[in-house]
Design a protein around this motif. Sequence first.
Motif, PDB file in Angstrom:
ATOM      1  N   LEU B 172      34.991  37.959  35.242  1.00  0.00           N
ATOM      2  CA  LEU B 172      33.457  37.526  35.344  1.00  0.00           C
ATOM      3  C   LEU B 172      32.968  36.488  34.420  1.00  0.00           C
ATOM      4  N   VAL B 173      33.630  36.649  33.209  1.00  0.00           N
ATOM      5  CA  VAL B 173      32.997  35.445  32.325  1.00  0.00           C
ATOM      6  C   VAL B 173      33.417  33.983  32.849  1.00  0.00           C
ATOM      7  N   VAL B 174      34.834  34.195  33.211  1.00  0.00           N
ATOM      8  CA  VAL B 174      35.050  32.903  33.853  1.00  0.00           C
ATOM      9  C   VAL B 174      34.442  32.383  35.001  1.00  0.00           C
ATOM     10  N   GLY B 252      36.345  36.515  45.514  1.00  0.00           N
ATOM     11  CA  GLY B 252      36.011  37.541  46.417  1.00  0.00           C
ATOM     12  C   GLY B 252      35.556  38.884  46.320  1.00  0.00           C
ATOM     13  N   GLY B 253      35.092  38.712  44.707  1.00  0.00           N
ATOM     14  CA  GLY B 253      34.492  40.041  44.437  1.00  0.00           C
ATOM     15  C   GLY B 253      35.337  40.877  43.433  1.00  0.00           C
ATOM     16  N   SER B 258      35.373  43.881  40.237  1.00  0.00           N
ATOM     17  CA  SER B 258      34.653  43.682  38.872  1.00  0.00           C
ATOM     18  C   SER B 258      33.661  42.633  38.955  1.00  0.00           C
ATOM     19  N   THR B 259      33.715  41.672  40.004  1.00  0.00           N
ATOM     20  CA  THR B 259      32.727  40.701  40.062  1.00  0.00           C
ATOM     21  C   THR B 259      31.944  40.574  41.457  1.00  0.00           C
ATOM     22  N   GLU B 260      32.197  42.000  41.894  1.00  0.00           N
ATOM     23  CA  GLU B 260      31.089  42.132  43.235  1.00  0.00           C
ATOM     24  C   GLU B 260      29.606  42.088  42.876  1.00  0.00           C
ATOM     25  N   VAL B 261      28.941  41.141  42.990  1.00  0.00           N
ATOM     26  CA  VAL B 261      27.484  40.871  42.827  1.00  0.00           C
ATOM     27  C   VAL B 261      26.936  41.322  44.094  1.00  0.00           C
ATOM     28  N   PHE B 262      25.629  41.644  44.092  1.00  0.00           N
ATOM     29  CA  PHE B 262      24.878  41.922  45.108  1.00  0.00           C
ATOM     30  C   PHE B 262      25.239  41.442  46.469  1.00  0.00           C
TER      31      PHE B 262
END
Lengths: 271, 307
Positions: B172-174, B252-253, B258-262
Motif C-alpha cells: 500500500l505504501v509503495v 488489482g487490489g 490489502s490495497t482494495e480501495v473503494f
Amino acid sequence: MWRYGRPALVLLLAGLAVGVPLWLVLVTSAKPQAEAIRPNLDPPAHWQPGANYEDAVAQGEMLRGLLNSLLVVVPSVVLVLILGAGAAWVFARRKSRLVSAAYALCISGLLLPPAVITIVMELRQLGLAGTRPGMIAVYTGMYLSTSIFFMTGFIRAIPMELEEAARIDGAKPFRIFARIVLPLLRPVIATATIMVMLYAWSDIFYAFFVLGGGDRATLPLNLYKVASAQLYLNNWHLVFAYVVVMSLPMVAVFLVGQRKIVSGITSGAVK
Amino acid sequence: MADTAVRTRKQAPTRGEPRRVGRLPRAAVHHPWWFALPAIVVFAGFFLVPNLLNFYYPFTNWSSYHADIAFTGLDNFTTIADDGTLVRAIRTTLLYALLAAVFQNAFGLVLALLLEDDTRFNRFFRAVFFLPVLISALATGYVFQALLDQDGAVNAVLGTDIPWLGSTTWTLVVVTLIHGWKWMGLSMLIYLAGLKGIPGDMLEAARMDGAGPWRTFWSVRWPMLAPALTFNVTTALIGSMNTFDIVQATTGGGPAASTEVFNIYMFRIFGQGLYAQASAMSLVLFLVVVAVAIPLVIGLRRREQLL
C-alpha cells in the motif's frame, strides 16, 4: 557550494525519478517479445519499434481506440469550456444569494465523487448507456466544476470597465461575452483544457462503466485489455508501445499550451 | 484561492451598483441567467441526479440477476459490513489518501523550491517533472509494475529479489509512493505559483534583517504558501480517495485485498453484476469524502486566515 549542488541534485532527481521509467518504456517498446518478457533497463539487442507499433495497431485496435477517444474527449472538452465559461461569467459578475448558492452547487463536483454506479442506471433509463453521447454527458457533468471554478476566479480579476466600455458602444450581452470575455479567458481556457483532457484522455474507470468494452472502447480501455492479456501472452513490448502512443497527444497539448497553463493555474487556483 | 467549495466567511458586497437602468436589475440585463443555465442543467442532470439516486439504489436488490428492482432495506450494507469489506475498504482508502497526499505534496514542494528561480535550466526541468502528470495513471501503473515486479527492472539493477508489490503491509505504501510520483508535477506547479506570488520586497526585507534561507523559509515563504497548500492538500486528499487506475494496474487490489480501495471494490463487484451492492459502496465513499472534505476545507481556510 549550493550554486552547483542544486543543479546537480535536480539532474540526479530527474534522472532517477523520470529518466529511468521513461527509459524503460522507450526501450521495452522497441524490443522483440522474447527480450521484453522480463522487463529490464538493458537497451534492446534487436531494435524493432516499427514491428511492435504495427502489432499494437493490429492486435490492440489502436487506431479505433484513438478515434473513439477523440470522438469522446474532444466534444467533452469543448462543452466543458463553452458551458463553463458562460456559467462562470454569470457567477463572477452577479451578486445575490441565489448566484452564490448556484456557484457553490456547481463547484461541488470538485470535492464530491461522481456516483458512478447510478450514472449507469440513469443512462440506461435515458437510452444513453454504452453510447458516446452518454459518455460525453458524464465527462461534461464531472469536469464542469473544474472549469467553472478556474474561470470564475479568473473573470473576477478582469476589470468590469472593459465590459462597460463595450456596453456604452451598444454591445448586447452575447456580443460582450463572445468578443470581450472569451478572448480574455484564453489563459484559463488553456488550463481548463489541459486539466479536462488530462482526466478524460486517461480515464478508464468511468469509461468502463459507461462504455464498457466493445466497439466504442477508448484507448485506455484497449490498453487495459492488452495488459490484462499479459498473463497469457507476456506482451510488455505491446503494452509500452501503447503507453507511448497514448501519452504523446497529452505531451503535445502540454508543450503547445505550457506558458498559459502556468499563468492560468497562478490566477485561478492560488490567489 | 479566493473561493474554495465551502466558504467559511461571507464576503461583504464590495460594489454597490445603483440599479436605475430599466425595470430589471442591471445584472439581469448585463449578465443574464441563461448564460449559466446550460451548465447548470448538464451538471444537475449528470452529476447531482446520479448522486441523489445513489441515496436510493443501495437500499434495493438491483442486480443483473433480478428483472425488477425491489426495496430491500439495509441488506446490502449488512452484507458488506458482515464480511468485513466495509471497514477494510474505509481503512485502506483513508490510509491511501493520507499517504498519497503527503508524498505528492512533499515531492511537489521540494521540486518547487529546487526549481524556483526562473532560469532556462529550471524551466526545462519543471517540464520534465511534469511529464508523469501527462502519462495516464493506468500507464503509470504498468510502468511501475514492470519496474517493481519480482522479475522486474529494479530488482535486476539492485540484484535483489524483493516482492515490492507482494507484501500485505508495505505494498500500500509503495502504491501511494507511485501515486505521489505521478501527481508531484501538478503540486510543484501550484507551489511554484504560490512562491511567485510572494512579494519580492518581503524576501528582501527578511534578508536585510539577517534571516538565513531556513529562517526565510519558515517565517516568510511557508506562511505565504498557505493558499497553495490548501489547494494542494485538498485536491490531493480528495482526489486520491477516488483513486482507481494506479492500484488496478499495479496490484488489482491485492495482495489479499490489502490495497482494495473503494473504487477497486466497486469495479470488481459491478463486474459480477451486483449493482446495488456496488452502489452501496459508492454511497459510503460519498459520505466518507464529505466527512473528510468539509472539516479539511474549513480547517485549512481558518489556518490561512491565522497565518
